[in-house]
Structure formats: C-alpha cells, structure tokens
Design a protein around this motif. Structure first.
Motif, PDB file in Angstrom:
ATOM      1  N   SER A 337       0.831  -1.206   0.000  1.00 43.29           N
ATOM      2  CA  SER A 337       0.000   0.000   0.000  1.00 43.29           C
ATOM      3  C   SER A 337       0.867   1.258   0.000  1.00 43.29           C
ATOM      4  O   SER A 337       2.087   1.187   0.188  1.00 43.29           O
ATOM      5  CB  SER A 337      -0.913   0.000   1.234  1.00 43.29           C
ATOM      6  OG  SER A 337      -0.149   0.156   2.416  1.00 43.29           O
ATOM      7  N   ASP A 338       0.209   2.411  -0.213  1.00 45.75           N
ATOM      8  CA  ASP A 338       0.940   3.678  -0.231  1.00 45.75           C
ATOM      9  C   ASP A 338       1.622   3.967   1.110  1.00 45.75           C
ATOM     10  O   ASP A 338       2.629   4.673   1.164  1.00 45.75           O
ATOM     11  CB  ASP A 338      -0.019   4.824  -0.579  1.00 45.75           C
ATOM     12  CG  ASP A 338      -0.585   4.671  -1.980  1.00 45.75           C
ATOM     13  OD1 ASP A 338       0.072   3.999  -2.806  1.00 45.75           O
ATOM     14  OD2 ASP A 338      -1.677   5.200  -2.245  1.00 45.75           O
ATOM     15  N   LYS A 339       1.071   3.390   2.185  1.00 44.06           N
ATOM     16  CA  LYS A 339       1.639   3.630   3.519  1.00 44.06           C
ATOM     17  C   LYS A 339       2.612   2.534   3.948  1.00 44.06           C
ATOM     18  O   LYS A 339       3.005   2.473   5.113  1.00 44.06           O
ATOM     19  CB  LYS A 339       0.506   3.754   4.542  1.00 44.06           C
ATOM     20  CG  LYS A 339      -0.431   4.928   4.256  1.00 44.06           C
ATOM     21  CD  LYS A 339      -1.520   5.012   5.287  1.00 44.06           C
ATOM     22  CE  LYS A 339      -2.472   6.187   5.005  1.00 44.06           C
ATOM     23  NZ  LYS A 339      -3.567   6.278   5.998  1.00 44.06           N
ATOM     24  N   GLY A 340       2.971   1.683   2.994  1.00 46.46           N
ATOM     25  CA  GLY A 340       3.948   0.636   3.305  1.00 46.46           C
ATOM     26  C   GLY A 340       3.363  -0.623   3.894  1.00 46.46           C
ATOM     27  O   GLY A 340       4.105  -1.509   4.322  1.00 46.46           O
ATOM     28  N   GLY A 341       2.049  -0.716   3.926  1.00 52.27           N
ATOM     29  CA  GLY A 341       1.405  -1.901   4.479  1.00 52.27           C
ATOM     30  C   GLY A 341       0.974  -2.876   3.407  1.00 52.27           C
ATOM     31  O   GLY A 341       1.404  -2.801   2.256  1.00 52.27           O
ATOM     32  N   ALA A 342       0.111  -3.805   3.801  1.00 48.19           N
ATOM     33  CA  ALA A 342      -0.390  -4.806   2.866  1.00 48.19           C
ATOM     34  C   ALA A 342      -1.638  -4.285   2.160  1.00 48.19           C
ATOM     35  O   ALA A 342      -2.499  -3.670   2.775  1.00 48.19           O
ATOM     36  CB  ALA A 342      -0.714  -6.102   3.611  1.00 48.19           C
ATOM     37  N   LEU A 343      -1.709  -4.522   0.869  1.00 52.91           N
ATOM     38  CA  LEU A 343      -2.874  -4.154   0.067  1.00 52.91           C
ATOM     39  C   LEU A 343      -3.346  -5.408  -0.673  1.00 52.91           C
ATOM     40  O   LEU A 343      -2.631  -5.933  -1.532  1.00 52.91           O
ATOM     41  CB  LEU A 343      -2.525  -3.055  -0.932  1.00 52.91           C
ATOM     42  CG  LEU A 343      -3.602  -2.742  -1.990  1.00 52.91           C
ATOM     43  CD1 LEU A 343      -4.865  -2.221  -1.332  1.00 52.91           C
ATOM     44  CD2 LEU A 343      -3.069  -1.743  -3.012  1.00 52.91           C
ATOM     45  N   PHE A 344      -4.529  -5.882  -0.306  1.00 52.03           N
ATOM     46  CA  PHE A 344      -5.120  -7.033  -0.978  1.00 52.03           C
ATOM     47  C   PHE A 344      -6.227  -6.532  -1.901  1.00 52.03           C
ATOM     48  O   PHE A 344      -7.152  -5.859  -1.459  1.00 52.03           O
ATOM     49  CB  PHE A 344      -5.673  -8.033   0.038  1.00 52.03           C
ATOM     50  CG  PHE A 344      -4.592  -8.698   0.850  1.00 52.03           C
ATOM     51  CD1 PHE A 344      -3.893  -9.779   0.351  1.00 52.03           C
ATOM     52  CD2 PHE A 344      -4.273  -8.220   2.118  1.00 52.03           C
ATOM     53  CE1 PHE A 344      -2.897 -10.391   1.097  1.00 52.03           C
ATOM     54  CE2 PHE A 344      -3.280  -8.814   2.871  1.00 52.03           C
ATOM     55  CZ  PHE A 344      -2.588  -9.909   2.359  1.00 52.03           C
ATOM     56  N   GLU A 345      -6.105  -6.878  -3.169  1.00 57.59           N
ATOM     57  CA  GLU A 345      -7.017  -6.385  -4.190  1.00 57.59           C
ATOM     58  C   GLU A 345      -7.797  -7.564  -4.771  1.00 57.59           C
ATOM     59  O   GLU A 345      -7.209  -8.512  -5.293  1.00 57.59           O
ATOM     60  CB  GLU A 345      -6.226  -5.680  -5.287  1.00 57.59           C
ATOM     61  CG  GLU A 345      -7.057  -4.759  -6.162  1.00 57.59           C
ATOM     62  CD  GLU A 345      -6.168  -3.917  -7.067  1.00 57.59           C
ATOM     63  OE1 GLU A 345      -6.228  -2.685  -6.992  1.00 57.59           O
ATOM     64  OE2 GLU A 345      -5.405  -4.520  -7.855  1.00 57.59           O
ATOM     65  N   ILE A 346      -9.111  -7.502  -4.668  1.00 56.85           N
ATOM     66  CA  ILE A 346      -9.985  -8.563  -5.163  1.00 56.85           C
ATOM     67  C   ILE A 346     -10.720  -8.032  -6.398  1.00 56.85           C
ATOM     68  O   ILE A 346     -11.442  -7.037  -6.319  1.00 56.85           O
ATOM     69  CB  ILE A 346     -11.003  -9.003  -4.091  1.00 56.85           C
ATOM     70  CG1 ILE A 346     -10.265  -9.587  -2.885  1.00 56.85           C
ATOM     71  CG2 ILE A 346     -11.983  -9.997  -4.659  1.00 56.85           C
ATOM     72  CD1 ILE A 346     -11.141  -9.766  -1.676  1.00 56.85           C
ATOM     73  N   ILE A 347     -10.513  -8.715  -7.516  1.00 52.87           N
ATOM     74  CA  ILE A 347     -11.122  -8.300  -8.769  1.00 52.87           C
ATOM     75  C   ILE A 347     -12.241  -9.281  -9.099  1.00 52.87           C
ATOM     76  O   ILE A 347     -12.012 -10.465  -9.312  1.00 52.87           O
ATOM     77  CB  ILE A 347     -10.069  -8.297  -9.913  1.00 52.87           C
ATOM     78  CG1 ILE A 347      -8.907  -7.372  -9.516  1.00 52.87           C
ATOM     79  CG2 ILE A 347     -10.700  -7.847 -11.215  1.00 52.87           C
ATOM     80  CD1 ILE A 347      -7.738  -7.451 -10.481  1.00 52.87           C
ATOM     81  N   LEU A 348     -13.458  -8.760  -9.126  1.00 52.49           N
ATOM     82  CA  LEU A 348     -14.626  -9.600  -9.364  1.00 52.49           C
ATOM     83  C   LEU A 348     -15.159  -9.375 -10.788  1.00 52.49           C
ATOM     84  O   LEU A 348     -14.655  -8.553 -11.537  1.00 52.49           O
ATOM     85  CB  LEU A 348     -15.707  -9.286  -8.326  1.00 52.49           C
ATOM     86  CG  LEU A 348     -15.349  -9.632  -6.881  1.00 52.49           C
ATOM     87  CD1 LEU A 348     -16.408  -9.117  -5.937  1.00 52.49           C
ATOM     88  CD2 LEU A 348     -15.154 -11.137  -6.716  1.00 52.49           C
ATOM     89  N   ALA A 349     -16.200 -10.124 -11.107  1.00 56.10           N
ATOM     90  CA  ALA A 349     -16.765 -10.089 -12.452  1.00 56.10           C
ATOM     91  C   ALA A 349     -17.366  -8.716 -12.761  1.00 56.10           C
ATOM     92  O   ALA A 349     -17.511  -7.853 -11.900  1.00 56.10           O
ATOM     93  CB  ALA A 349     -17.814 -11.174 -12.607  1.00 56.10           C
ATOM     94  N   LYS A 350     -17.740  -8.566 -14.009  1.00 56.00           N
ATOM     95  CA  LYS A 350     -18.333  -7.303 -14.460  1.00 56.00           C
ATOM     96  C   LYS A 350     -19.587  -6.989 -13.673  1.00 56.00           C
ATOM     97  O   LYS A 350     -20.465  -7.832 -13.516  1.00 56.00           O
ATOM     98  CB  LYS A 350     -18.663  -7.419 -15.950  1.00 56.00           C
ATOM     99  CG  LYS A 350     -19.238  -6.149 -16.539  1.00 56.00           C
ATOM    100  CD  LYS A 350     -19.509  -6.348 -18.034  1.00 56.00           C
ATOM    101  CE  LYS A 350     -20.096  -5.077 -18.632  1.00 56.00           C
ATOM    102  NZ  LYS A 350     -20.367  -5.227 -20.075  1.00 56.00           N
ATOM    103  N   PRO A 351     -19.693  -5.783 -13.135  1.00 53.60           N
ATOM    104  CA  PRO A 351     -20.889  -5.405 -12.374  1.00 53.60           C
ATOM    105  C   PRO A 351     -22.149  -5.455 -13.225  1.00 53.60           C
ATOM    106  O   PRO A 351     -22.106  -5.279 -14.445  1.00 53.60           O
ATOM    107  CB  PRO A 351     -20.591  -3.972 -11.915  1.00 53.60           C
ATOM    108  CG  PRO A 351     -19.109  -3.818 -12.038  1.00 53.60           C
ATOM    109  CD  PRO A 351     -18.688  -4.715 -13.173  1.00 53.60           C
ATOM    110  N   LEU A 352     -23.264  -5.716 -12.564  1.00 53.90           N
ATOM    111  CA  LEU A 352     -24.559  -5.740 -13.251  1.00 53.90           C
ATOM    112  C   LEU A 352     -25.043  -4.301 -13.445  1.00 53.90           C
ATOM    113  O   LEU A 352     -24.826  -3.429 -12.622  1.00 53.90           O
ATOM    114  CB  LEU A 352     -25.582  -6.517 -12.432  1.00 53.90           C
ATOM    115  CG  LEU A 352     -25.218  -7.978 -12.126  1.00 53.90           C
ATOM    116  CD1 LEU A 352     -26.251  -8.596 -11.231  1.00 53.90           C
ATOM    117  CD2 LEU A 352     -25.066  -8.774 -13.423  1.00 53.90           C
ATOM    118  N   SER A 353     -25.705  -4.068 -14.535  1.00 57.44           N
ATOM    119  CA  SER A 353     -26.194  -2.709 -14.818  1.00 57.44           C
ATOM    120  C   SER A 353     -27.510  -2.481 -14.096  1.00 57.44           C
ATOM    121  O   SER A 353     -28.188  -3.396 -13.655  1.00 57.44           O
ATOM    122  CB  SER A 353     -26.379  -2.534 -16.323  1.00 57.44           C
ATOM    123  OG  SER A 353     -27.235  -3.535 -16.833  1.00 57.44           O
TER     124      SER A 353
END
Length: 353
Positions: A337-353
C-alpha cells in the motif's frame, strides 16, 4: 520386454512394406510394359521389346532402390523408436513408484512424437508435484491438529484426575480449542472443494456496499478496542456473487490485518474500473515479508516457523480468500500500500447494470 516387442514389430512392419513395395514396382513395371506393348498401335510393326538384359538392369536398379529404402526405413524406425522406448521405460518406472522418471524427446523433427513425450513429461511432473503437495498437506494438517487436540486431551484428563476444576473459564477455553479445530476443518473443506471445482456458490445480485457496511458494523467495536480504525470508501456496485462467501473473504482479510498489522487505519474500498468491481483492503504495515509475498496465497504458507500459530492463525486464511474469489471467476493479488502496508485487491466479475 514391451519395448523389444514394439521395436521388433515396427522394424518387421517397415521391412515388409519396403520389400512389398519393391516387388510391386518390379512386377508392376513388367506388367505395364506388357500392356503397352500388346495394345499399342505400333506393336505389330516392331520386334523391339524388353530383352533379358533389360530385365537384369531393371532388377538391379530395383534391388538398389530396395536397399536404399530398407536403410532409410531402418533409420526412420530407430528415430521413431528412441523416444518411444524412453517413454515406455519411464512409464514402467512411474508405475513402480519413481515419479521422477522422465522420457527423452529425441529428434524434435518428429513433431507428434516429441509432443507426446513432452506431454508425458508434463503429466509426470504434475503427478510428482501432486504427490509432494499431498505429503506436505498431510504433515501440515497433522501438525495443525496436534496442538488443539493435545490441549483438549490434557485439560480433559486433568479434570478427570481432579487437577483442574471444570469451572466456566476452563470450559470456555476448551470450547475455544474446539472452535479452532472447527475453523481449520472448514477452511480445509473450502480450499479442497474450490481446487476440485465443487465449491457450492449461491450466486445472486448483491449490493456489495451494503454487505460490507453490515460486516464492518459488527466488527468495528472490537477493532477499535484493539487500536484499529476502519475507513470505508465504497461505490454502490451491484455484482452477481455469493454474499456469504464474499463476507467470508472480507472477514479473513480483516482478521489477517488484525493479527499482523500495526495499530492504525484499515481502509476498505470498492470501485468499478475497466468494467470490473475491485474490492481492496489496505493496512499501515508492515506488509508481507518478501520471501512469502509471491506465495502468500498457498496453503499453510507462513513468514516464520510459528508466527501465525502464536497469533491464532492456521495458515489457510489467504488460501481460503483465493479459493473463494477464483470460484467466482475473479482474481486476488497482493501489493504494497501507499503507507507501506499490505494491500489485498480482489477483482470480481463485471458489475450488473
């Protein structure tokens, strides 16, 4: 025995084909000239035809061609047989339990044979990796189960012998150990089902913002008592997911930060980017050690020998996160992360409209 039999069969087959081809050329040529001679318009006006000397020359030429064809056939057979013999020997070694056996591709100009050997070697490598993983899993699971079982047995035996008084505090401690066992079993079940493609998901349209806010409301008080401040930056996103499983993912990430991060801000963000819903959990450090940053989502992966054991973890939290996210068709990744910590990023499917 199998290799020798295969070699003999291929050599005999190719030699037979070569000899048959030679005889076919010889007698076919004779027959063709006979037909041409007797049915041609000028056959009655000429006495010229193949003499005995002509037949000798033709036979010698065909015999030379036969020898050349036989040598070429034998050489081709050997080129084919070398990788097949290596393949057969390696298959027998694997059958006998030697998973390190590998076949030699030989001449790569034989495309299909070389691809067959490469596929076999890839299969053998996968079998070896699976066997190694199974051995590691068995040893690690036994290690994880030993501690709570030893505590349970010791406490219960002490109560039977009168060493410990079965008061409320002691019983709560035993229940905590049982909860630890139950959590380990459930995590193992989740990871195993996901790896086999049988993790049950109840997909439905879910507003992730509402689910996140409800979970944070439940955890906020306890986290504040431990010195953490939850901050939310959530977009209103509608995604087809299993709400319970996504809550499980977020809870695992918050629990991970609660155990290992420095006291401070934990930020949870949700945004839409490139037609994907991205859920992030970031803390203020110290983040993952470089030696485990690339393998953090593997089962039972720890930064130290007993770090997570001392803090109540079983080494499966991030594995469960990856299993659930990938079962949804998404991806999870770690960054600093920007503050030097851990950044966990979860990428999910395309959002529903």
């Amino acid at each position: 025995m199998i290799v020798k039999g295969l070699s003999r069969q291929i050599l005999v087959a190719m030699a037979s084909v070569t000899v048959a081809a030679g005889f076919l050329v010889f007698f076919g040529t004779y027959l063709a000239f006979t037909v041409l001679f007797y049915f041609s318009p000028w056959a009655e006006d000429t006495d010229d035809w193949l003499t005995g000397f002509d037949f000798i020359i033709l036979a010698v030429l065909i015999f030379i061609a036969l020898i050349v064809a036989a040598l070429a056939s034998v050489r081709l057979a050997r080129r084919i047989l070398e990788p097949l013999e290596s393949l057969a020997k390696s298959a027998r070694r694997i059958k006998d339990g030697d998973l390190s056996a590998r076949a030699t591709p030989g001449d790569h100009s034989l495309g299909e044979t070389a691809l067959l050997v490469e596929d076999f070697n890839a299969m053998a490598q996968r079998l070896q990796d699976m066997a190694s993983d199974m051995t590691l899993w068995n040893a690690t699971i036994a290690h994880e189960l030993r501690t709570p079982l030893t505590i349970l047995k010791g406490r219960l035996q002490g109560m039977i012998d009168g060493v410990f008084v079965p008061d409320e505090k002691s019983l709560h401690a035993l229940v905590a150990q049982v909860d630890s066992l139950a959590r380990l079993v459930e995590d193992l079940r989740t990871v195993t089902l996901a790896d086999s493609g049988h993790l049950d998901l109840r997909l439905q349209p879910v507003r992730l913002k509402n689910e996140i806010e409800r979970l944070v409301e439940m955890l906020d008080k306890d986290l504040k008592q431990e010195g953490f401040d939850l901050r939310l930056a959530l977009s209103d996103v509608l995604v087809s997911v299993d709400a319970m499983r996504i809550r499980q993912v977020l809870l695992a990430l918050l629990t991970n930060a609660r155990r290992y991060a420095m006291r401070g801000v934990i930020e949870i963000s949700l945004r839409v980017e490139h037609d994907q819903a991205i859920l992030c959990v970031a803390d203020e450090g110290p983040g993952l050690a470089p030696d485990i940053a690339f393998t953090a989502f593997e089962p039972f992966r720890r930064g130290g020998e007993s770090g997570s054991l001392e803090k109540g973890g079983n080494g499966l939290g991030l594995s469960v996160v990856r299993a659930i996210v990938e079962a949804h068709g998404g991806k999870v990744r770690y960054a600093q992360s920007d503050k030097g910590g851990a950044l966990f990023e979860i990428i999910l499917a395309k959002p529903l409209s």
